[in-house]
Design a protein around this motif. Structure first.
Motif, PDB file in Angstrom:
ATOM      1  N   CYS A  62      13.999   0.270  -7.851  1.00  0.00           N
ATOM      2  CA  CYS A  62      13.633   1.168  -8.936  1.00  0.00           C
ATOM      3  C   CYS A  62      12.126   1.411  -8.970  1.00  0.00           C
ATOM      4  CB  CYS A  62      14.100   0.634 -10.277  1.00  0.00           C
ATOM      5  SG  CYS A  62      13.180  -0.787 -10.873  1.00  0.00           S
ATOM      6  N   GLY A  63      11.411   0.760  -8.080  1.00  0.00           N
ATOM      7  CA  GLY A  63       9.973   1.011  -7.998  1.00  0.00           C
ATOM      8  C   GLY A  63       9.134   0.054  -8.801  1.00  0.00           C
ATOM      9  N   LYS A  64       9.751  -0.989  -9.357  1.00  0.00           N
ATOM     10  CA  LYS A  64       8.972  -1.911 -10.195  1.00  0.00           C
ATOM     11  C   LYS A  64       7.948  -2.691  -9.373  1.00  0.00           C
ATOM     12  CE  LYS A  64      12.732  -5.407 -10.420  1.00  0.00           C
ATOM     13  NZ  LYS A  64      13.538  -4.957  -9.259  1.00  0.00           N
ATOM     14  N   SER A  65       8.351  -3.074  -8.168  1.00  0.00           N
ATOM     15  CA  SER A  65       7.382  -3.774  -7.310  1.00  0.00           C
ATOM     16  C   SER A  65       6.235  -2.863  -6.894  1.00  0.00           C
ATOM     17  CB  SER A  65       8.066  -4.309  -6.055  1.00  0.00           C
ATOM     18  OG  SER A  65       8.700  -5.525  -6.335  1.00  0.00           O
ATOM     19  N   THR A  66       6.579  -1.611  -6.611  1.00  0.00           N
ATOM     20  CA  THR A  66       5.554  -0.641  -6.223  1.00  0.00           C
ATOM     21  C   THR A  66       4.535  -0.489  -7.344  1.00  0.00           C
ATOM     22  OG1 THR A  66       7.247   0.515  -4.975  1.00  0.00           O
ATOM     23  CG2 THR A  66       5.202   1.707  -5.362  1.00  0.00           C
ATOM     24  N   LEU A  67       5.040  -0.409  -8.587  1.00  0.00           N
ATOM     25  CA  LEU A  67       4.147  -0.269  -9.736  1.00  0.00           C
ATOM     26  C   LEU A  67       3.201  -1.473  -9.813  1.00  0.00           C
ATOM     27  CD1 LEU A  67       3.365   1.313 -12.263  1.00  0.00           C
ATOM     28  CD2 LEU A  67       5.083   0.009 -13.525  1.00  0.00           C
ATOM     29  N   LEU A  68       3.776  -2.663  -9.627  1.00  0.00           N
ATOM     30  CA  LEU A  68       2.954  -3.875  -9.703  1.00  0.00           C
ATOM     31  C   LEU A  68       1.894  -3.883  -8.601  1.00  0.00           C
ATOM     32  CD1 LEU A  68       3.075  -6.564 -11.444  1.00  0.00           C
ATOM     33  CD2 LEU A  68       3.866  -7.614  -9.333  1.00  0.00           C
ATOM     34  N   ARG A  69       2.301  -3.440  -7.416  1.00  0.00           N
ATOM     35  CA  ARG A  69       1.357  -3.433  -6.292  1.00  0.00           C
ATOM     36  C   ARG A  69       0.266  -2.388  -6.489  1.00  0.00           C
ATOM     37  NH1 ARG A  69       2.727  -6.010  -1.725  1.00  0.00           N
ATOM     38  NH2 ARG A  69       1.841  -4.404  -0.408  1.00  0.00           N
ATOM     39  N   ILE A  70       0.587  -1.335  -7.224  1.00  0.00           N
ATOM     40  CA  ILE A  70      -0.453  -0.355  -7.540  1.00  0.00           C
ATOM     41  C   ILE A  70      -1.459  -0.969  -8.515  1.00  0.00           C
ATOM     42  CG2 ILE A  70      -0.893   1.841  -8.732  1.00  0.00           C
ATOM     43  CD1 ILE A  70       1.719   2.884  -7.457  1.00  0.00           C
ATOM     44  N   VAL A  71      -0.945  -1.718  -9.505  1.00  0.00           N
ATOM     45  CA  VAL A  71      -1.852  -2.394 -10.442  1.00  0.00           C
ATOM     46  C   VAL A  71      -2.722  -3.404  -9.676  1.00  0.00           C
ATOM     47  CG1 VAL A  71      -2.025  -3.866 -12.489  1.00  0.00           C
ATOM     48  CG2 VAL A  71      -0.273  -2.084 -12.390  1.00  0.00           C
ATOM     49  N   ALA A  72      -2.100  -4.085  -8.703  1.00  0.00           N
ATOM     50  CA  ALA A  72      -2.845  -5.071  -7.909  1.00  0.00           C
ATOM     51  C   ALA A  72      -3.876  -4.405  -7.004  1.00  0.00           C
ATOM     52  CB  ALA A  72      -1.880  -5.897  -7.065  1.00  0.00           C
ATOM     53  N   GLY A  73      -3.681  -3.119  -6.724  1.00  0.00           N
ATOM     54  CA  GLY A  73      -4.593  -2.423  -5.825  1.00  0.00           C
ATOM     55  C   GLY A  73      -4.173  -2.535  -4.374  1.00  0.00           C
ATOM     56  N   LEU A  74      -2.976  -3.077  -4.131  1.00  0.00           N
ATOM     57  CA  LEU A  74      -2.501  -3.217  -2.754  1.00  0.00           C
ATOM     58  C   LEU A  74      -1.892  -1.909  -2.253  1.00  0.00           C
ATOM     59  CD1 LEU A  74      -0.871  -6.755  -3.029  1.00  0.00           C
ATOM     60  CD2 LEU A  74      -2.988  -6.176  -1.850  1.00  0.00           C
ATOM     61  N   GLU A  75      -1.486  -1.062  -3.213  1.00  0.00           N
ATOM     62  CA  GLU A  75      -1.018   0.272  -2.835  1.00  0.00           C
ATOM     63  C   GLU A  75      -1.747   1.288  -3.703  1.00  0.00           C
ATOM     64  OE1 GLU A  75       3.190   1.177  -2.321  1.00  0.00           O
ATOM     65  OE2 GLU A  75       3.501  -0.943  -1.876  1.00  0.00           O
ATOM     66  N   GLU A  76      -1.850   2.492  -3.174  1.00  0.00           N
ATOM     67  CA  GLU A  76      -2.573   3.533  -3.885  1.00  0.00           C
ATOM     68  C   GLU A  76      -1.575   4.430  -4.613  1.00  0.00           C
ATOM     69  OE1 GLU A  76      -6.301   6.229  -2.456  1.00  0.00           O
ATOM     70  OE2 GLU A  76      -5.246   5.063  -0.941  1.00  0.00           O
ATOM     71  N   ALA A  77      -1.895   4.780  -5.840  1.00  0.00           N
ATOM     72  CA  ALA A  77      -1.038   5.716  -6.564  1.00  0.00           C
ATOM     73  C   ALA A  77      -1.254   7.118  -6.000  1.00  0.00           C
ATOM     74  CB  ALA A  77      -1.378   5.687  -8.046  1.00  0.00           C
ATOM     75  N   SER A  78      -0.172   7.911  -5.941  1.00  0.00           N
ATOM     76  CA  SER A  78      -0.325   9.297  -5.474  1.00  0.00           C
ATOM     77  C   SER A  78      -0.987  10.128  -6.559  1.00  0.00           C
ATOM     78  CB  SER A  78       1.033   9.909  -5.125  1.00  0.00           C
ATOM     79  OG  SER A  78       1.743   9.067  -4.265  1.00  0.00           O
ATOM     80  N   VAL A  79      -0.596   9.861  -7.812  1.00  0.00           N
ATOM     81  CA  VAL A  79      -1.281  10.493  -8.940  1.00  0.00           C
ATOM     82  C   VAL A  79      -1.491   9.443 -10.019  1.00  0.00           C
ATOM     83  CG1 VAL A  79      -0.431  12.840  -8.610  1.00  0.00           C
ATOM     84  CG2 VAL A  79       0.927  11.213  -9.937  1.00  0.00           C
ATOM     85  N   GLY A  80      -2.394   9.734 -10.952  1.00  0.00           N
ATOM     86  CA  GLY A  80      -2.611   8.851 -12.085  1.00  0.00           C
ATOM     87  C   GLY A  80      -3.615   7.763 -11.800  1.00  0.00           C
ATOM     88  N   GLU A  81      -3.780   6.893 -12.781  1.00  0.00           N
ATOM     89  CA  GLU A  81      -4.846   5.913 -12.708  1.00  0.00           C
ATOM     90  C   GLU A  81      -4.439   4.642 -13.446  1.00  0.00           C
ATOM     91  OE1 GLU A  81      -9.626   6.195 -13.497  1.00  0.00           O
ATOM     92  OE2 GLU A  81      -8.290   6.450 -15.213  1.00  0.00           O
ATOM     93  N   VAL A  82      -4.914   3.526 -12.922  1.00  0.00           N
ATOM     94  CA  VAL A  82      -4.723   2.247 -13.610  1.00  0.00           C
ATOM     95  C   VAL A  82      -6.098   1.706 -13.956  1.00  0.00           C
ATOM     96  CG1 VAL A  82      -3.907  -0.125 -13.397  1.00  0.00           C
ATOM     97  CG2 VAL A  82      -2.613   1.718 -12.330  1.00  0.00           C
ATOM     98  N   THR A  83      -6.272   1.235 -15.199  1.00  0.00           N
ATOM     99  CA  THR A  83      -7.532   0.590 -15.538  1.00  0.00           C
ATOM    100  C   THR A  83      -7.256  -0.801 -16.096  1.00  0.00           C
ATOM    101  OG1 THR A  83      -7.589   1.433 -17.794  1.00  0.00           O
ATOM    102  CG2 THR A  83      -8.666   2.779 -16.111  1.00  0.00           C
ATOM    103  N   VAL A  84      -8.175  -1.699 -15.840  1.00  0.00           N
ATOM    104  CA  VAL A  84      -8.131  -3.032 -16.441  1.00  0.00           C
ATOM    105  C   VAL A  84      -9.419  -3.194 -17.229  1.00  0.00           C
ATOM    106  CG1 VAL A  84      -8.100  -5.508 -15.994  1.00  0.00           C
ATOM    107  CG2 VAL A  84      -6.672  -3.978 -14.633  1.00  0.00           C
TER     108      VAL A  84
END
Lengths: 294, 271
Positions: B62-84
């Motif tokens: 369902c993409g939950k791991s992908t989302l987590l990896r985007i937050v981790a910075g291990l994968e790049e989001a195609s659109v949008g942004e994550v901030t900490v």
């Protein structure tokens, strides 16, 4: 060892099974002796002693075959000397200083060529295995060159480096270097990407990840690759010493051939085999000593 | 006090208070294979407060791991942004520690050396490093295993070391990608309690991924449910259970009610 114990345990259980769990319905027929598991199993370990005994048997079979051919006069003794004759010559030759000189110079050439190849090939292989750009730059030409027989370079090497020590070292180097680069690169690519990513999430920079993850992780495989490659180095040594030399084990073998001293040829081959075995054991020992975590 | 210094004070305060607040703003991810484009994640929006324990549940793929990896910075989001804490994520970093499902301890380092890996990279002097590793060895109850190599540990112990290693680095956020997925049922329960115990002491923000509903309810303050095609949020639940989670919580009527709701939501989506 482990397997033997487990296997034993399983047999005991099987034997106890019908007695303990059979209950009133158990009939005499159910108590028959369990059939034994076959000893030869796909991929399964065997006891250490069983392995050693089998290995010794294998050597004895070779020796027996040789003895039958030579003592039975099935092959002329000029072509195939008897085992005792070779053993005799072995100790004769090892008693002379000249032979130790041959051994010494051969060991020197192999070590120098091999060390030089390692020195250059390992960093290049590491970089090619780590970065795809480096892989694209390095590997296609290497793939091409490694299929060129090193032996065919001999005339060229003689033009470049003459017939001195450098020529022999260079041939061993050419024989090992290209293969080694590709093998080291392949070893490096096998390092778990997850470990590298874990290091990134712990704050490692790319350079730090190479230093603290890729290099330590690749080391055991690297040692194994070097161990394999050293065997090749010995092969190229003999080739290098067949032409325009007056020292070394390859030369000793060539000289013996000229006088049809086949026993001396055998000794030369056996000595190289023993040297190879010895260096192989050193590598195996170092692997266990330095990488207890594997 | 000049205006400037006041502004700086305020900024410093908010930074100190904003310890690990995650903002996911319209994050999407699509892969291109040949001419077909596959959308793994659609427009995800999510805010996670500092010190919050949030779990995302959803079926595999369902993409939950992908989302987590985007937050981790291990994968790049195609659109949008994550901030900490207001800082945009552009790559992996020490502020976002991660525990993976597979065992990712460095096999050539002992348990203690694994825990000290992050601090060592930062150049923390050896005595301080020792103090840090001692603390996390104690918290994760691994003191007697400090000098073992990972291959000598059980699966549960390995994951305890992985948690200790992530925390010893002092991250603002702890990202956990099905960390107990490979463990047997009993060990899993023990690890969940151990994690809550550690979280109570450390109070970092935790974003936890799982497909195990019980695990999600037992651990989290808030649960988000994801569905596939493309990966999106389909439900959000506050977990109204006592902050102190004992094994008995699993029998609590609210726990069971939430479990039923989540199960039916997930089942519904699959049908």
């Amino acid at each position: 060892m482990m397997h033997a114990e487990k296997g034993h345990g399983a047999r005991q259980e099987a034997a106890a099974g019908p007695k303990a769990g059979g209950g009133p319905r158990a009939v005499a027929g159910a108590l028959r002796k369990p059939t034994r598991r076959h000893r030869i199993q796909i991929f399964e370990d065997i006891p250490k002693r069983g392995f050693a005994v089998t290995a010794i048997v294998s050597f004895l079979v070779m020796l027996a075959f040789w003895s039958i051919l030579s003592y039975g006069n099935m092959v002329s003794r000029v072509f195939l000397p008897t085992p005792d004759r070779v053993l005799h010559t072995f100790f004769d030759l090892l008693g002379t200083q000249a032979y130790w000189h041959h051994i010494g110079i051969s060991v020197f050439r192999v070590s120098a060529g091999f060390a030089l190849a390692c020195l250059l090939a390992i960093p290049i292989g590491l970089i090619a295995g780590t970065f795809r750009f480096a892989e694209a730059f390095v590997e296609p030409p290497m793939e091409f060159i490694r299929y060129m027989p090193a032996v065919a370079f001999i005339p060229l090497i003689m033009v470049w480096a003459g017939i001195g020590e450098w020529a022999k070292i260079l041939l061993i180097f050419i024989g090992c270097f290209f293969q080694l680069v590709l093998m080291v690169a392949s070893d490096t690519r096998q390092v778990s990407k997850d470990l590298v990513q874990a290091s990134f999430t712990l704050g490692a920079s790319r350079w730090q990840a190479v230093q603290t993850v890729v290099i330590p992780a690749v080391q055991p495989r690297l040692m194994n690759t070097m161990r394999l490659m050293l065997g090749w180095a010995w092969t190229y040594l003999v080739v290098a010493e067949l032409v325009a030399v007056n020292s070394g084990l390859g030369y000793a073998i060539m000289k013996a051939q000229r006088f049809l001293n086949t026993d001396q040829i055998f000794v030369g081959i056996i000595v190289i085999g023993l040297l190879g075995l010895f260096s192989d054991r050193i590598f195996a020992f170092l692997n266990r000593r330095f990488f207890p975590w594997v | 006090m000049t205006k400037e210094t006041l502004a700086r004070e305020i900024r410093m305060e908010t930074e100190a208070a904003g310890h690990g607040a995650i903002a996911i703003r319209g994050v999407g991810k699509s892969y291109r294979t040949g001419k077909t484009e596959f959308q793994a994640l659609g427009n995800i929006r999510l805010d996670i407060a500092a010190n919050e324990f949030v779990t995302i549940v959803g079926p595999s793929g369902c993409g939950k791991s992908t989302l987590l990896r985007i937050v981790a910075g291990l994968e790049e989001a195609s659109v949008g942004e994550v901030t900490v804490d207001g800082v945009a994520v552009v790559g992996p970093g020490a502020d976002r520690g991660m525990v993976f499902q597979g065992y990712t301890l460095f096999p050539w380092l002992t348990v203690r050396q694994n825990i000290e890996y992050g601090p060592k990279l930062k150049g923390v002097p050896i005595l301080e490093r020792r103090a840090v590793s001692n603390r996390y060895l104690r918290i994760t109850r691994l003191e007697s295993f400090a000098n073992r190599f990972p291959k000598q540990l059980s699966g549960g112990m390995k994951q305890r070391v992985a948690i200790a290693r992530a925390l010893a680095n002092g991250p603002k956020v702890l990202l956990m990608d099905e960390p107990f997925g490979a463990l047997d049922a009993q060990t899993k329960l023990e690890m969940q309690e151990a994690l809550l115990d550690v979280w109570a002491k450390e109070k970092t923000t935790v974003l936890f991924i799982t497909h195990d509903i019980d695990e999600a309810i037992f651990l989290s303050q808030r649960i988000l449910v994801m569905a596939a095609g493309p990966g999106r949020m389909i439900g959000e639940y506050q977990v109204a259970l006592p902050a102190e989670r004992t094994p008995e919580v699993r029998e609590h009527p609210d726990f069971l009610k939430l479990k039923r709701e989540l199960a039916s939501l997930l089942k519904h989506k699959e049908a």
